[in-house]
Scaffold this motif. Sequence first.
Motif, PDB file in Angstrom:
ATOM      1  N   THR A  75       0.835  -1.212   0.000  1.00  0.00           N
ATOM      2  CA  THR A  75       0.000   0.000   0.000  1.00  0.00           C
ATOM      3  C   THR A  75       0.863   1.251   0.000  1.00  0.00           C
ATOM      4  O   THR A  75       0.477   2.288  -0.544  1.00  0.00           O
ATOM      5  CB  THR A  75      -0.923  -0.016   1.231  1.00  0.00           C
ATOM      6  N   ARG A 220       2.483   6.556  -0.007  1.00  0.00           N
ATOM      7  CA  ARG A 220       1.192   6.140  -0.553  1.00  0.00           C
ATOM      8  C   ARG A 220       0.926   6.825  -1.894  1.00  0.00           C
ATOM      9  O   ARG A 220       0.430   6.202  -2.845  1.00  0.00           O
ATOM     10  CB  ARG A 220       0.075   6.472   0.442  1.00  0.00           C
ATOM     11  N   THR A 235      -4.423   0.261   4.496  1.00  0.00           N
ATOM     12  CA  THR A 235      -4.259   1.696   4.725  1.00  0.00           C
ATOM     13  C   THR A 235      -4.809   2.088   6.091  1.00  0.00           C
ATOM     14  O   THR A 235      -4.173   2.833   6.845  1.00  0.00           O
ATOM     15  CB  THR A 235      -4.966   2.492   3.624  1.00  0.00           C
TER      16      THR A 235
END
Length: 614
Positions: A75, A220, A235
């Motif tokens: 992520t 991210r 996340t």
Amino acid sequence: MHFSNRIADVVAAAPTAVEDRPAGAAALSEVALASGLALAMTIALGAVVIAHRSDRLPALTRLMERMDRSRFFGTVAPWAQVPLMVAMVSLITALLGMYWDIALHIGLGRDEGPLANPAHYPILFGLFGISAAGVLACALPRQDEVGPSGVRLAPGWNAPAGGVLLTGAGTYALLGFPLDDVWHRIFGQDVTLWGPTHLMLIGGAGLSLVAMAVLFEEGRTATERTGRRTSPVATYVLKASLVGGLLIGMSVFQAEFDFGVPQFRLVLQPFLIALAAAFSLVVARLWIGRGAAIAAVLFYLVVRGGVSVVVGPGLGELWAAVPLYLAEAVIVELVALRLAHRPIALGLTSGVLIGTLGYAAEHAWTQIAFPLPWTSDILVEGVAMATVAGAAAGLLGSLLVLGLRRNLPDALRPRLLFALALVAIAACATNGVIATHPEDLHGTVAVSDAGSGQVELEVSFDRDPVAGEPAWLTVTGWQGGAGTDGLAIDHLEEGRDGVWRTTAPVPADGTWKTMVRLHDGRELTAMPVYLPEDAALGEPEIPVEDGTRPFDEEKLLLQRELSDDVPGWLWLAAGSIVLLCSIALVLGLGWGVNRYARASRPDVGAATTPRVPA
């Protein structure tokens, strides 16, 4: 002053305790050894950076590739995820060492030397790890992997802003170690959490979580630029862990209250709880989403509570109480039901409610869990300070999230709000540390032998010592030995005859430092019951005996090691240097958040996220 009627059998049971541990700085041999260890770790870190930048460290490259393929860790770009993991493990390591260190100081007093204290090793390695994580964050990404918020370090080398901030916060904390030795050489050892250089250690570590949040967003965003789908669950979990860590870091300042030997006014505890809760939990709810404030508190309780278990039952040291923050998390979640679309209003409203309703919840919890429960003495001032701190911290939390969303309003407004919030917090903290002591209060002690070096006391005063209910009026003995037997706190009870009595025997022999402590309003004062001879300080024994003694400035008894012949201007100058460094850290973090927020995003459709009303 003449003291009479000494109790012979108590004296016979109490061996003379001569303190032979050094009262100032470390021996030069230990300084050299610690410096050599730090140099070796720095050289090793530099070798890793050089090898990676020159493509001669395939193991690290393979690790990053595996993380990049992971649905969970992928992520966030691996050049950010690896440093974030290193930093989080390092923070927990330093946290464990710090609470262990405080427990040792409460039980044993000052160190025989920095390397003789086992708790210093996890602190040192943990703080170095935070700084090393920042260096890794700067070194791991390639030129084309860092977004527009990157900072140019050299031609062809851009570092993420979060990495630069993390390096700065970690280095600031790490510098507290050598500066602490310098401080001891000038002023003597300060056996308190809130010594200026100690605040560098915990402040740099705690605020490193802000840098980690910026680095997370940079990583991210880099993943999103590749077109890869990220895991919403990953996340959420990763962000909640970061904000839970932020709550832990912000709560470290309360540690003296957690153990029950604070050396400052009790109103600072609700102030610090509101500050930590409002800042961290507003960030959690706005940055992550529904339920995140509660999730962050659960992470905090597992890690922070786990540290108490390890240090207490695990290592056999003192137990440190844990603020709950559950009521504050519910408050933030409820306010967000109406104001989630207005971050600044949410921050301010949540902060005010945390300072009032949250105060009431934590007040009830202190009656159960804390050695020094809150009393009516601090109610008005405590609520006022907690409310101001909560509102200011909630405002700072909302500004941080607006920055992480790249959604800050115009340049002047956030800077003004940022400055106002910092001024409000600084004003409350200053008010909290200002204490006085009475010049005319005396206590007359009647001592009864309770055996095994313990006594029972009756204390009468030459005037009414308190107005209403005191914040605390205790007999406190500390530094009596390692483990849970090194601290004793007994709350005096007033009888109908106006005499205050202990409710259980208290220690008064050996290395114990036992005193009557009185905190009422702004007054902090203490009267010695028993203090051992301290040869290193040239301090004589103050025996336990019947008689009348004056109350004096409490710090003079709690911190006998402090040098009393240093001019005031030198302390002011040294403290000002630490203060300026701390201001530089806070402003640097503000600069980093603002840099990330203002960075253009030409690779993502529209230039910025739509504005959110305040």
